[in-house]
Design a protein around this motif. Structure first.
Motif, PDB file in Angstrom:
ATOM      1  N   GLY A   4      17.979  11.273  -2.266  1.00 52.28           N
ATOM      2  CA  GLY A   4      19.429  11.318  -2.362  1.00 52.28           C
ATOM      3  C   GLY A   4      20.033   9.934  -2.501  1.00 52.28           C
ATOM      4  N   ASN A   5      21.325   9.907  -2.792  1.00 58.30           N
ATOM      5  CA  ASN A   5      22.054   8.651  -2.966  1.00 58.30           C
ATOM      6  C   ASN A   5      22.435   8.103  -1.592  1.00 58.30           C
ATOM      7  OD1 ASN A   5      23.513   6.504  -3.919  1.00 58.30           O
ATOM      8  ND2 ASN A   5      25.245   7.716  -4.632  1.00 58.30           N
ATOM      9  N   ILE A   6      21.429   7.578  -0.905  1.00 60.79           N
ATOM     10  CA  ILE A   6      21.620   7.040   0.439  1.00 60.79           C
ATOM     11  C   ILE A   6      21.158   5.587   0.452  1.00 60.79           C
ATOM     12  CG2 ILE A   6      21.375   9.277   1.586  1.00 60.79           C
ATOM     13  CD1 ILE A   6      18.481   8.520   2.250  1.00 60.79           C
ATOM     14  N   THR A   7      21.599   4.859   1.465  1.00 64.66           N
ATOM     15  CA  THR A   7      21.269   3.445   1.581  1.00 64.66           C
ATOM     16  C   THR A   7      20.288   3.224   2.729  1.00 64.66           C
ATOM     17  OG1 THR A   7      23.412   2.757   0.716  1.00 64.66           O
ATOM     18  CG2 THR A   7      22.196   1.137   2.017  1.00 64.66           C
ATOM     19  N   ILE A   8      19.235   2.482   2.426  1.00 67.20           N
ATOM     20  CA  ILE A   8      18.313   2.008   3.452  1.00 67.20           C
ATOM     21  C   ILE A   8      18.631   0.529   3.647  1.00 67.20           C
ATOM     22  CG2 ILE A   8      15.913   1.767   4.151  1.00 67.20           C
ATOM     23  CD1 ILE A   8      16.871   4.686   3.672  1.00 67.20           C
ATOM     24  N   GLY A   9      19.121   0.174   4.830  1.00 67.51           N
ATOM     25  CA  GLY A   9      19.637  -1.173   5.062  1.00 67.51           C
ATOM     26  C   GLY A   9      18.566  -2.243   5.008  1.00 67.51           C
ATOM     27  N   ASP A  10      19.004  -3.482   4.888  1.00 67.46           N
ATOM     28  CA  ASP A  10      18.094  -4.623   4.817  1.00 67.46           C
ATOM     29  C   ASP A  10      17.135  -4.641   6.005  1.00 67.46           C
ATOM     30  OD1 ASP A  10      19.505  -5.380   2.572  1.00 67.46           O
ATOM     31  OD2 ASP A  10      20.583  -7.021   3.559  1.00 67.46           O
ATOM     32  N   TYR A  11      15.877  -4.939   5.706  1.00 65.99           N
ATOM     33  CA  TYR A  11      14.823  -5.128   6.718  1.00 65.99           C
ATOM     34  C   TYR A  11      14.600  -3.889   7.573  1.00 65.99           C
ATOM     35  CZ  TYR A  11      15.686  -9.826   5.112  1.00 65.99           C
ATOM     36  OH  TYR A  11      15.868 -10.912   4.305  1.00 65.99           O
ATOM     37  N   ALA A  12      14.919  -2.736   7.026  1.00 58.26           N
ATOM     38  CA  ALA A  12      14.575  -1.486   7.699  1.00 58.26           C
ATOM     39  C   ALA A  12      13.113  -1.145   7.421  1.00 58.26           C
ATOM     40  CB  ALA A  12      15.489  -0.357   7.234  1.00 58.26           C
ATOM     41  N   LYS A  13      12.614  -0.185   8.163  1.00 56.89           N
ATOM     42  CA  LYS A  13      11.229   0.262   7.995  1.00 56.89           C
ATOM     43  C   LYS A  13      11.202   1.777   7.986  1.00 56.89           C
ATOM     44  CE  LYS A  13       8.372  -0.711  11.402  1.00 56.89           C
ATOM     45  NZ  LYS A  13       7.430  -1.495  12.229  1.00 56.89           N
ATOM     46  N   HIS A  23      20.076   8.628  -6.556  1.00 60.74           N
ATOM     47  CA  HIS A  23      18.835   8.132  -5.964  1.00 60.74           C
ATOM     48  C   HIS A  23      19.107   7.052  -4.915  1.00 60.74           C
ATOM     49  CE1 HIS A  23      17.311   9.731  -9.934  1.00 60.74           C
ATOM     50  NE2 HIS A  23      16.536  10.351  -9.055  1.00 60.74           N
ATOM     51  N   PRO A  24      18.118   6.761  -4.071  1.00 58.78           N
ATOM     52  CA  PRO A  24      18.328   5.829  -2.956  1.00 58.78           C
ATOM     53  C   PRO A  24      18.580   4.385  -3.401  1.00 58.78           C
ATOM     54  CG  PRO A  24      16.402   7.214  -2.580  1.00 58.78           C
ATOM     55  CD  PRO A  24      16.803   7.423  -4.001  1.00 58.78           C
ATOM     56  N   LYS A  25      19.236   3.650  -2.501  1.00 56.13           N
ATOM     57  CA  LYS A  25      19.474   2.225  -2.649  1.00 56.13           C
ATOM     58  C   LYS A  25      18.741   1.531  -1.501  1.00 56.13           C
ATOM     59  CE  LYS A  25      22.299   3.548  -5.885  1.00 56.13           C
ATOM     60  NZ  LYS A  25      21.851   4.946  -5.936  1.00 56.13           N
ATOM     61  N   LEU A  37      11.184   7.792  -4.285  1.00 60.53           N
ATOM     62  CA  LEU A  37      12.620   7.534  -4.188  1.00 60.53           C
ATOM     63  C   LEU A  37      13.275   8.489  -5.165  1.00 60.53           C
ATOM     64  CD1 LEU A  37      12.648   3.616  -4.147  1.00 60.53           C
ATOM     65  CD2 LEU A  37      12.437   5.198  -2.214  1.00 60.53           C
ATOM     66  N   GLY A  38      13.673   9.663  -4.673  1.00 63.86           N
ATOM     67  CA  GLY A  38      14.085  10.747  -5.556  1.00 63.86           C
ATOM     68  C   GLY A  38      15.457  11.306  -5.239  1.00 63.86           C
ATOM     69  N   GLY A  39      15.819  12.352  -5.973  1.00 59.16           N
ATOM     70  CA  GLY A  39      17.071  13.058  -5.766  1.00 59.16           C
ATOM     71  C   GLY A  39      16.867  14.264  -4.873  1.00 59.16           C
ATOM     72  N   THR A  40      17.963  14.990  -4.657  1.00 59.36           N
ATOM     73  CA  THR A  40      17.898  16.181  -3.801  1.00 59.36           C
ATOM     74  C   THR A  40      18.254  17.454  -4.552  1.00 59.36           C
ATOM     75  OG1 THR A  40      20.175  15.768  -3.087  1.00 59.36           O
ATOM     76  CG2 THR A  40      18.411  14.902  -1.691  1.00 59.36           C
ATOM     77  N   GLY A  41      18.445  17.367  -5.844  1.00 61.06           N
ATOM     78  CA  GLY A  41      18.805  18.547  -6.623  1.00 61.06           C
ATOM     79  C   GLY A  41      18.895  18.215  -8.100  1.00 61.06           C
ATOM     80  N   ALA A  42      19.573  19.070  -8.841  1.00 61.53           N
ATOM     81  CA  ALA A  42      19.670  18.899 -10.291  1.00 61.53           C
ATOM     82  C   ALA A  42      20.950  18.192 -10.717  1.00 61.53           C
ATOM     83  CB  ALA A  42      19.586  20.271 -10.973  1.00 61.53           C
ATOM     84  N   GLU A  43      21.667  17.635  -9.744  1.00 55.78           N
ATOM     85  CA  GLU A  43      22.912  16.944 -10.105  1.00 55.78           C
ATOM     86  C   GLU A  43      22.614  15.716 -10.958  1.00 55.78           C
ATOM     87  OE1 GLU A  43      21.473  14.843  -6.400  1.00 55.78           O
ATOM     88  OE2 GLU A  43      21.490  16.902  -7.173  1.00 55.78           O
TER      89      GLU A  43
END
Length: 282
Positions: free
Chosen positions: A223-232, A206-208, A195-201
């Motif tokens: 990246g700062n992206i969301t993986i929704g509940d009960y996703a796979k 990081h992901p949620k 669960l990482g970033g995409t650059g040096a910012e």
């Protein structure tokens, strides 16, 4: 005849068919194991049977595994005891984590196995103590525990990461989780997850991860992206964009292949994909 005094507290009705509480079950398993394997009786007594509750046993195991020349086991145990006294929820959450391992890992035969031997569970409890220290402004020693966790368990989780309860880290080797990542309740992660970033910012990068998410072996969510509940997230996938709740993402780059997915993938540990693959790139 005088008036009867009321009971001082409500009596608890116990279902005799129900499984025993985690601590009681752990002790019973340890007693059986000590009789079956006398060579391990001393270890089982020291780590489990000589303690009065789960928190005491957790702090002893934490210190036993991570103590070294720079920070002795006794000092580490004092750290853990202080964390558990200040926030008893840490022990309750550890109990939920332990139950998650037993319920979701088909190779797990009880509670003694993960408590003594599973580095995913032990690394997670280390991060929880490091996170408590981080929240107290003790960042240097929190980073020290992160370093020891990585050295001993091959799991690298930043102490600032916020992690929910009932989390299952299977195998653990190669897991890397960044500073601003957030992980919900009842999530399952397998080896090699990033669960990482995409650059040096700097900043929130990081992901949620929502509740009940399953992250397959080698999955990279960046990246700062969301993986929704009960996703796979399928094994080996690289996810760079948000994934809706109850959906499956697979591939490099990942695309949605099943919406909705199974009801609770993190609990069922169902890593299969639907036969129909939808042509929707994310």
């Amino acid at each position: 005849m005088g008036r009867e005094e009321p009971l001082s507290q409500r009596l608890e009705v116990i279902d005799p068919t129900a499984a025993p509480p985690v601590w009681a079950a752990l002790r019973m398993e340890a007693e059986r194991a000590a009789r079956a394997e006398p060579a391990l009786a001393s270890l089982l007594n020291a780590v489990i049977l000589s303690h009065g509750d789960l928190g005491d046993a957790l702090s002893y195991q934490f210190a036993r595994k991570l103590g070294d020349q720079e920070l002795r086991a006794m000092s580490l145990r004092e750290l853990a005891d202080a964390a558990y006294r200040a926030d008893p929820r840490l022990v309750e959450i550890a109990e939920r984590d332990l139950k998650a391992v037993f319920e979701r890992d088909p190779a797990c035969k009880g509670y003694v196995q993960p408590f003594l031997f599973f580095k995913g569970f032990q690394a997670l409890q280390t991060q929880r103590i490091a996170h408590w220290l981080w929240s107290q402004g003790r960042e240097t020693i929190a980073h020290y525990l992160q370093s020891r966790m990585s050295e001993v368990f091959q799991v690298d989780i930043h102490p600032a990461t916020r992690i929910g309860a009932g989390v299952f880290i299977d195998h653990g080797t190669g897991i890397v989780i960044g500073e601003t990542a957030v992980i919900g309740d009842d999530v399952s992660l397998l080896q090699g997850v990033t669960l990482g970033g995409t650059g040096a910012e700097r900043g929130d990068r990081h992901p949620k991860i929502g509740n009940g998410v399953l992250l397959g072996a080698g999955a990279k969510v960046l990246g700062n992206i969301t993986i929704g509940d009960y996703a796979k997230i399928a094994s080996g996938s690289v996810v760079l964009k948000p994934v809706p709740a109850h959906c499956t993402a697979a591939g490099v780059p990942a695309r949605l292949v099943n919406c909705p997915t199974c009801d609770e993938p993190a609990r069922s540990m169902d890593h299969t994909l639907a036969e129909a693959v939808y042509d929707y790139v994310i």
